[in-house]
Design a protein around this motif. Structure first.
Motif, mmCIF file in Angstrom:
data_model
loop_
_atom_site.group_PDB
_atom_site.id
_atom_site.type_symbol
_atom_site.label_atom_id
_atom_site.label_comp_id
_atom_site.label_asym_id
_atom_site.label_seq_id
_atom_site.Cartn_x
_atom_site.Cartn_y
_atom_site.Cartn_z
ATOM 1 N N LEU A 143 -4.539 -9.965 0.546
ATOM 2 C CA LEU A 143 -5.345 -9.023 0.469
ATOM 3 C C LEU A 143 -2.935 -8.389 -0.092
ATOM 4 O O LEU A 143 -2.634 -8.213 0.983
ATOM 5 C CB LEU A 143 -4.949 -8.185 2.068
ATOM 6 C CG LEU A 143 -6.275 -8.792 2.373
ATOM 7 C CD1 LEU A 143 -6.815 -8.407 3.566
ATOM 8 C CD2 LEU A 143 -7.695 -8.472 0.990
ATOM 9 N N THR A 189 -3.160 -3.100 1.330
ATOM 10 C CA THR A 189 -4.853 -3.455 1.244
ATOM 11 C C THR A 189 -4.870 -3.626 2.691
ATOM 12 O O THR A 189 -4.839 -5.099 2.815
ATOM 13 C CB THR A 189 -5.659 -4.633 0.506
ATOM 14 O OG1 THR A 189 -5.019 -4.383 -1.045
ATOM 15 C CG2 THR A 189 -6.966 -4.503 -0.157
ATOM 16 N N ASP A 246 -7.082 -3.012 -4.606
ATOM 17 C CA ASP A 246 -6.848 -4.520 -4.599
ATOM 18 C C ASP A 246 -6.061 -3.842 -5.985
ATOM 19 O O ASP A 246 -6.165 -4.495 -6.944
ATOM 20 C CB ASP A 246 -6.957 -5.913 -4.592
ATOM 21 C CG ASP A 246 -5.568 -6.733 -3.901
ATOM 22 O OD1 ASP A 246 -4.936 -6.222 -4.439
ATOM 23 O OD2 ASP A 246 -5.654 -6.947 -2.914
ATOM 24 N N LYS A 254 -11.909 -4.754 -2.878
ATOM 25 C CA LYS A 254 -12.267 -6.239 -1.844
ATOM 26 C C LYS A 254 -12.631 -4.964 -0.519
ATOM 27 O O LYS A 254 -13.135 -4.022 -0.129
ATOM 28 C CB LYS A 254 -11.015 -6.097 -1.074
ATOM 29 C CG LYS A 254 -9.891 -7.042 -2.517
ATOM 30 C CD LYS A 254 -9.298 -7.972 -1.190
ATOM 31 C CE LYS A 254 -8.653 -8.876 -3.301
ATOM 32 N NZ LYS A 254 -8.056 -9.768 -2.840
#
Ligand code: SF4
Ligand code: SF4
Ligand code: SF4
Length: 248
Positions: free
Chosen positions: A43, A56, A133, A140
């Protein structure tokens, strides 16, 4: 346009207790840590140490101050991640089939290799539970730690979502809402658990337990009079939350 299953064998989800959550963000950090180390690509973060950092996160905690007519102001901490809705508009809006809901346990996932990053699902989700992302260019979201809960390589006590395993206040619970005798079903029934924004018709699986009123004694909050409201008029999710918390 992607189809949803007509029914699922189980309804896995979370109960989040707004009465005991202390807003410590441990669940946010453990979620980011587990998913960065394991699920899909890391992330990403952008300018993490710069003037305008962003990143993220699949689980975020928002904190609100509620000022009753009398007595001290009360802080309510509101953790928010995907609610794995039964009628998930983020799935039906997806043009490629990348977003889907699993028949076996009801978990809503994104197949990143089919995601074109159009962002339609993020617009369709009324809870703001999806995160693009920026580094990967794909959507995500919370996976309910699908790579932990069935993971035979982990000790049995770790086979639950990272946020639940971490929460020091015991404010997060994981289980099957399809089973009326499960811990999460019983807890929801006993504490008057509620759906987030039920008027949206998404039938969220996750439930929230309401915060209980704090001391009602005549007491003076020395700070409350000095706090300016952040917003005089609220809209959308915040307006709904305002009304829900106004019942305190
Ligand atoms: S909370 Fe949002 S992202 Fe999660 S299933 Fe519901 S609509 Fe989809
Ligand atoms: S961003 Fe990806 S998952 Fe979301 S609607 Fe577009 S293709 Fe589907
Ligand atoms: S770890 Fe638990 S107490 Fe801390 S913010 Fe998350 S839900 Fe709340």
């Amino acid at each position: 346009m992607t189809n949803l299953p007509t029914s699922t064998q189980r309804k896995l989800g979370l109960v989040i207790d707004l009465d005991t959550c202390v807003g410590c963000h441990a669940c946010v950090i453990s979620c980011k840590g587990w998913n960065t180390e394991n699920y899909g690509a890391p992330l990403s973060d952008q300018q993490p140490y710069g003037a305008d950092p962003s990143g993220t996160f699949l689980n975020r905690v928002h904190s609100y101050e509620v000022q009753p007519d009398r007595g001290a102001a009360q802080l309510v901490h509101f953790p928010k991640s995907c609610l794995h809705c039964e009628d998930a508009p983020c799935v039906t809006v997806c043009p490629t089939g990348a977003s889907y809901k699993r028949v076996e346990d009801g978990i809503v996932l994104v197949n990143e290799s089919d995601c074109i990053g159009c962002g339609l699902c993020a617009w369709a989700c009324p809870y703001g539970a999806r995160e693009m992302d920026a580094a990967e260019g794909v959507m995500k979201k919370c996976t309910l730690c699908v790579d932990r809960i069935y993971n035979q390589n982990l000790p049995e006590e770790d086979r639950e979502p990272a946020c639940v395993r971490t929460c020091p206040a015991g404010a997060r619970h994981f289980g099957d809402f399809g089973d009326p005798d499960s811990h999460v079903s019983q807890l929801t029934a006993a504490r008057g658990g509620f759906d987030l924004m039920p008027e949206q018709g998404t039938k969220p699986v996750n439930k929230y337990l309401p915060p209980r009123p704090r001391d009602s004694l005549d007491q003076t909050d020395v700070l409350a009079p000095f706090l300016e409201p952040v917003a005089q008029e609220t809209k959308g999710f915040v307006a709904w939350l305002d009304r829900a918390l106004g019942a305190l």
